[in-house]
Design an enzyme around this catalytic site. Structure first.
Site, mmCIF file in Angstrom:
data_model
loop_
_atom_site.group_PDB
_atom_site.id
_atom_site.type_symbol
_atom_site.label_atom_id
_atom_site.label_comp_id
_atom_site.label_asym_id
_atom_site.label_seq_id
_atom_site.Cartn_x
_atom_site.Cartn_y
_atom_site.Cartn_z
ATOM 1 N N GLU A 70 0.801 -1.216 0.000
ATOM 2 C CA GLU A 70 0.000 0.000 0.000
ATOM 3 C C GLU A 70 0.837 1.269 0.000
ATOM 4 O OE1 GLU A 70 -0.845 -2.675 1.771
ATOM 5 O OE2 GLU A 70 -2.935 -3.126 1.262
ATOM 6 N N HIS A 139 -11.290 -4.628 10.179
ATOM 7 C CA HIS A 139 -11.921 -4.461 8.863
ATOM 8 C C HIS A 139 -13.267 -3.752 8.968
ATOM 9 C CE1 HIS A 139 -8.966 -7.453 7.548
ATOM 10 N NE2 HIS A 139 -9.336 -7.289 6.314
HETATM 11 C C1 LIG Z 1 -2.470 -4.402 4.582
HETATM 12 C C2 LIG Z 1 -3.505 -5.211 3.935
HETATM 13 N N1 LIG Z 1 -3.714 -5.105 2.616
HETATM 14 C C3 LIG Z 1 -4.657 -5.833 2.007
HETATM 15 C C4 LIG Z 1 -5.418 -6.720 2.711
HETATM 16 C C5 LIG Z 1 -6.524 -7.510 2.026
HETATM 17 N N2 LIG Z 1 -6.111 -8.898 1.874
HETATM 18 C C6 LIG Z 1 -6.428 -9.830 2.790
HETATM 19 S S1 LIG Z 1 -5.754 -11.319 2.442
HETATM 20 C C7 LIG Z 1 -5.063 -10.716 1.028
HETATM 21 C C8 LIG Z 1 -4.252 -11.622 0.176
HETATM 22 C C9 LIG Z 1 -3.087 -12.170 0.935
HETATM 23 O O1 LIG Z 1 -2.336 -12.983 0.111
HETATM 24 P P1 LIG Z 1 -1.210 -13.888 0.706
HETATM 25 O O2 LIG Z 1 -0.307 -13.089 1.556
HETATM 26 O O3 LIG Z 1 -0.575 -14.610 -0.427
HETATM 27 O O4 LIG Z 1 -1.952 -14.898 1.675
HETATM 28 P P2 LIG Z 1 -3.021 -16.017 1.289
HETATM 29 O O5 LIG Z 1 -4.360 -15.379 1.309
HETATM 30 O O6 LIG Z 1 -2.675 -16.553 -0.030
HETATM 31 O O7 LIG Z 1 -2.896 -17.030 2.369
HETATM 32 C C10 LIG Z 1 -5.354 -9.380 0.852
HETATM 33 C C11 LIG Z 1 -4.919 -8.563 -0.284
HETATM 34 C C12 LIG Z 1 -5.195 -6.808 4.093
HETATM 35 N N3 LIG Z 1 -5.930 -7.609 4.871
HETATM 36 N N4 LIG Z 1 -4.234 -6.074 4.666
#
Ligand SMILES: Cc1ncc(C[n+]2csc(CCOP(=O)(O)OP(=O)(O)O)c2C)c(N)n1
Ligand SMILES: Cc1ncc(C[n+]2csc(CCOP(=O)(O)OP(=O)(O)O)c2C)c(N)n1
Ligand SMILES: [Mg+2]
Ligand SMILES: [Mg+2]
Lengths: 337, 331, 337, 331
Positions: A70, A139
């Site tokens: 971000e 959230h």
């Molecule tokens: C700082 C922040 N940015 C965006 C999100 C929204 N978000 C939640 S899970 C996710 C994807 C995470 O991907 P990854 O780290 O690969 O974990 P996975 O879901 O594959 O286990 C996003 C973008 C968040 N919770 N926090």
């Protein structure tokens, strides 16, 4: 009758119309283009709640997916805005501001002032706020008071589809950095929205309902809660005037003050937590500028000074409701010195 | 960065340890598969991210941990909780928002935690955990317990500044910290091959002065060995390690995700790579455990999850009083 | 007579005494240990303004330098606090909160609530705020209203050496996350400070001066500005009561309300910017809870809604001064409906 | 990561270009040496961080840039400003807080900027610039100008999450962005060898999928060649590069710093490594320029700085009206 669309569609349409009109408008955010690099359907997502869906196909190369970085991509939007683009960056949840706040409040917000009036930074950060989906403490926050505190930022809280479209178009055309806050529980709200492009100016409140007995200032999703309360009060012969400021910065001070001059009573309804929040901000304004007209203590109806709880019954207690608003109004009416 | 090492047979684990590992993986799988069904009924509030398919990572890493050690998890946190010993019934109750839950219904799936077990919580913020683990590792070092801190995070989180800073800090302070990058190929709908600008997340280790290892996340034993080596080094003062675990998540990013952005990875993984299947084959082929013992565990786990759901559904929800408590220790 | 030391020394002494008393107290921050890895003098710096100087040599291994990675080391302090340490992390300037806010407001502040009351996170973030050194827009902000907005945080604003020591010792012993805000222009202020260890409880305001004509609530560095104004007013036979809340969260509501009940007039003096700030917060409290006693509009004396300017004459205009406070008081006294 | 390449003679630069480069370096040096003196008189408000010793970096990088290009700087920003063509008199006036300054006295040394010159500002936030440069590079790419964005940042800033994220984003978006890590050995009083967990900052490039280069920052030509190659690649769509420039700062972290944490690096550098000295030797030895021409520049620069200081001291300060203007374009 005019066309009816959802708040989500209104945001999408505002983005689409501005992108059509102005080639310098680009948008970016996590999965805004549907999920880059994935083998399946193109444009599969449109941001996490589908708000930008369809834009990528219509405007190839102008809708950018981002890594989960971000600071980098909000900062990129800010930087691009200084070089002739009008970027709209999506901060998925307002709760994530903590990982990129610097680029917003120390960079975008201050360029113009620090650089002696020589910078123009037309960047919009769209973001989703509020409780109601049981998304718990990280959230579900409101947090727009934090942005409102910062000189140099404009902060917008559309309360209906009509406002979402007109305020977002204004935000994109505006030459200052704008934090555009969409309430997640409003995305499915429908309402009449003109098909043509239109803007709603910043700093002009909407008088949602006229009344002489009490002024209710309500923000964002709380506008409809205030309307329900006012309808109930009307049955008891209490006529509430409801003001939706639409933007917390700039704030339409005059409309609020004039209303209180007339009604003598103020109830501020805000979903944000109370300390240094918008309810306090508006109350203080009135206590300073319309004191002479006040006939009762100001009442504030806000979330409690707690994080947002997960469990459904707790979240329902957390969010200000019609009953609490009506009670606050009655308290101002019943008050005796 | 060391390339994947094929794990040796059953890594010298005895029957009890093997059965325990299997039980943990099966419990996670059953927990998640059941949540998948229950979520569809609409009874579970909020966002739910399932760990099914990734069981070997949490299980094999946590198999090396004890009460000196702490872990930080992600939004996809159920597996880490179970592997670190959080009570399954309390977890289920938490996800249902009940007062009997691990967090008394105030946290939910995204904030499920049990600090008494060294489980610092699922985390709604991507990249939220790695800095915290620098702290728990620092505490262990300061207290001289020999404990380690383990941060689990995803491929998407590997692009978050907080994660990258934590890698550097852990190295600079020479902390007993392990960074487990769970690369399941996606961050929501975005491919890791796109969002991570290098070939492997483990390639980042060199920039932060620590070893980087890649392991096959469907292979419990591969993870077990890589984690064991890293954890032992950390306990002995040898500093942090970055371990990249590669595999696939079986369900959508969260429940409700239609997953149209995907190809058929899941079907393929389930058919041939599945960590539970592989584990069963390996332990039976090597003669360490027989099918009956494994089936026995399956039955017990099924019973446990059934009971957890039933009890969660019956349990009381929090009341008005709970709204304003627990904000401060003292106010 | 009691011993006189500076605000800087008071902070240093509080850290030293607590580190002596309790082996679980550790401190960390950029150059807090003097500059790690450098070939010259050991303990050369003690943080950028020398506040932690000497501690490293006294407590080897318990004063940690850090890379410039505020998220990582503030987060580390938070994580360590959940595992039995009592860390004090230095965020050099409060203005840098934007690169590490998440670890403070989404992690530390919410653990206890999100985890159902089962977490204890005794972490202190010491930080420097305020204008006065011509450090311009990104090194002169107040920003404590942002922390005050967040449920789960405690926020402390010592206004003198005596308070700095007692409040910091309390902060370190406190079991909640505390944001401890030191005004950079106060470091050289001297005052009487007991040598022994002592604590000042949170949520208990200090009535700095008694008076019956008007209540002045002043925060942090503004306490001395208010005192000067009150001295001038006294010469004109106006007796101002001055209240220093000392902590903005928790806020000692009762002391403020009782004073206004008595004086009927309120002036809030705060160096922070006004929107959703502490002046608004306290004004709103009084407009709601002590309305009946109010005999004039509430006055707020704050910085303007602008970034902090660099040039000396502008910065002087920016910071609330004695004259503005006195004028505000007179306005409340002269007010006629 | 490519090891330092000794620069070839005078890099094919013609006399005019060489003289221009020398003038820029000399202007920066003179500007900073003079500020060092003026600061000591107490007349200059705020924090001032001097770039003396590091002139070759800003100068050699910016020698490749034109009006399509933009740069972001740091708290130590005077050199970058001068090299990107910001008016020296306006800069001096700004540092004195005068209304004739680049930012009308509202920014000061830490926020000195000239957007019309593509100079996005010194920055009070360590790591503030790299994300911004992803944006200016994106704009150049979107507009098809062939422009690049250059982020200058220090060794300390290389540990800031915002910097690390920007490296990845620039690679993922394949941006025409150049990241210049100015490693002067210290972040305040903290040694880079301690705070950066790998051997060289350039080692981080591989983790973000871009080339990493190390250059001797006392050698104008070495920086010039490395930057030229990277900028050319970026202009042609070849994506970002990380260039690590190694050298020493001649003064304290900021004016007033006693620098007791240091050894005698500065004396050594001034005596034998100094970028201006080396440049003079190289261009005279190669017969490209003669001493008289260089001395002529020195004289002109001295006059310019003298005039800049004199005018700044005479210039009016901002007035009450300026306090509340420039917060918004429209309100
Ligand atoms: C700082 C922040 N940015 C965006 C999100 C929204 N978000 C939640 S899970 C996710 C994807 C995470 O991907 P990854 O780290 O690969 O974990 P996975 O879901 O594959 O286990 C996003 C973008 C968040 N919770 N926090
Ligand atoms: C986010 C942030 N953290 C800390 C600081 C305080 N600070 C200013 S300059 C500096 C050192 C920077 O070191 P480096 O990046 O190596 O640049 P140099 O000063 O050596 O040019 C620090 C810690 C800051 N301005 N911003
Ligand atoms: Mg993933
Ligand atoms: Mg440096």
């Amino acid at each position: 009758m005019a066309r009816t669309i959802s708040y989500r569609e209104a945001v999408n349409e505002a983005l689409r119309q501005e992108m059509e009109r102005d080639g310098s408008v680009i948008i970016m955010g996590e999965d805004n283009a549907g999920g880059a690099g994935s083998p399946g359907e193109d444009d599969a997502w449109g941001g996490v709640l589908g708000v930008t869906k369809g834009l990528q196909q219509r405007f190839p190369g102008r809708v950018l997916d981002t890594p989960i970085s971000e600071s980098a991509f909000v900062g990129a939007a800010v930087g691009a805005a200084t070089r002739g683009l009008r970027p709209v960056a999506e901060l998925m949840f307002i709760d994530f501001m903590g990982v990129c706040f610097d680029q917003i409040f120390n960079q975008a917000a201050k360029f113009r002032y620090m650089f002696g009036g020589k910078a123009v930074t037309p960047v919009v950060v769209r973001t989703m706020y509020g409780a109601g989906l049981n998304a718990a403490a990280q959230h579900s926050q409101c947090l727009y008071p934090l942005f409102t505190h910062i000189p140099g930022l404009k902060v917008v809280l559309p309360s209906s589809p009509y406002e979402a479209k007109g305020l977002l178009i204004q935000a994109i055309r505006d030459n200052d950095p704008v934090i555009f806050c969409e309430h997640k529980a409003l995305y499915d709200m429908t309402g009449e929205v003109p098909e043509d492009s239109y803007t709603i100016p910043f700093g002009e409140a909407d008088v949602v309902r006229d009344g002489d007995d009490v002024t209710i200032v309500a923000l964002g999703r709380m506008v409809s809660v205030a309307e329900e309360a006012a309808a109930e009060l009307a049955r008891q012969d209490v006529q509430a005037e409801i003001i939706d400021p639409r933007t917390t910065s700039p704030l339409d001070r005059d409309t609020i003050l004039e209303s209180v001059e007339n009604t003598g009573r103020l109830v501020v309804v805000d979903e944000a937590t109370p300390r240094c929040g918008m309810a306090a901000d508006i109350s203080a304004l009135v206590a300073q500028e319309a004191f002479g007209a006040l006939r009762a203590p100001i009442e504030m109806v806000t979330a409690p000074h707690t994080p947002v709880p997960f469990a459904q019954p707790l979240e329902q207690l957390y969010i200000p409701d019609t009953q609490k608003v009506a009670n606050a109004v009655k308290k101002t009416l019943d008050w005796k010195k | 960065m060391t390339p994947t090492q094929p794990a040796k047979a059953t890594s010298g684990l005895d029957q009890k340890a093997l059965l325990e590992a299997y039980r943990t993986m099966r419990t996670i799988r059953e927990f998640e598969e059941r949540l998948h069904l229950e979520f569809a009924t609409g009874e579970i509030p909020g966002f739910v991210h399932l760990y099914a398919g990734e069981e070997a990572s949490a299980t094999a890493v946590c198999a090396h941990l004890d009460e000196r050690d702490s872990i930080a998890s992600t939004h996809r946190g159920h597996g880490h909780c179970i592997a670190k010993g959080v009570d399954v019934k309390e977890m289920m109750a938490e996800i249902y928002g009940r007062v009997t839950g691990s967090c008394r219904g105030k946290g939910g799936s995204m904030h499920i935690a049990d600090l008494s077990k060294g489980m610092l919580g699922a985390n709604g913020i991507v990249g939220g955990g790695p800095p915290l683990i620098c702290g728990t590792a620092l505490a262990a070092k300061h207290q001289g317990t020999g404990g380690v801190g383990v941060a689990f995070f995803g491929d998407g989180a590997s692009n978050q500044g907080t994660t990258l800073e934590a890698l550097n800090l852990a190295s600079v302070w020479n902390l007993p910290a392990i960074f487990v990058a769970e690369n399941n190929g996606y961050a929501e709908a975005t491919a890791a091959t796109w969002s991570v600008a290098c070939d492997n997340i483990a390639d980042r280790a060199v920039g932060f002065g620590m070893p980087g290892v890649i392991v096959d996340g469907f292979d419990f034993f591969a993870v077990y060995e890589a984690a064991g080596e890293a954890i032992e080094r950390a306990r002995e003062g040898g500093g942090p390690t970055l371990i990249e675990v590669k595999f696939t998540r079986y369900y959508g990013h969260f429940e409700g995700d239609q997953q149209t952005y995907r190809a058929d990875e899941v079907a393929r993984a389930r058919a041939s790579l599945d960590c539970l299947k592989q584990f069963r084959e390996r332990v039976t082929a090597s003669g360490r455990l027989d099918t009956a013992a494994l089936d026995g565990v399956d039955g017990e786990v099924a019973g446990l999850i059934e009971a957890a759901v039933a009890e969660a559904k019956q349990a009381p929800v929090p009341t008005a009083h709970d709204l304003t408590t627990d904000v401060y220790v003292t106010y």
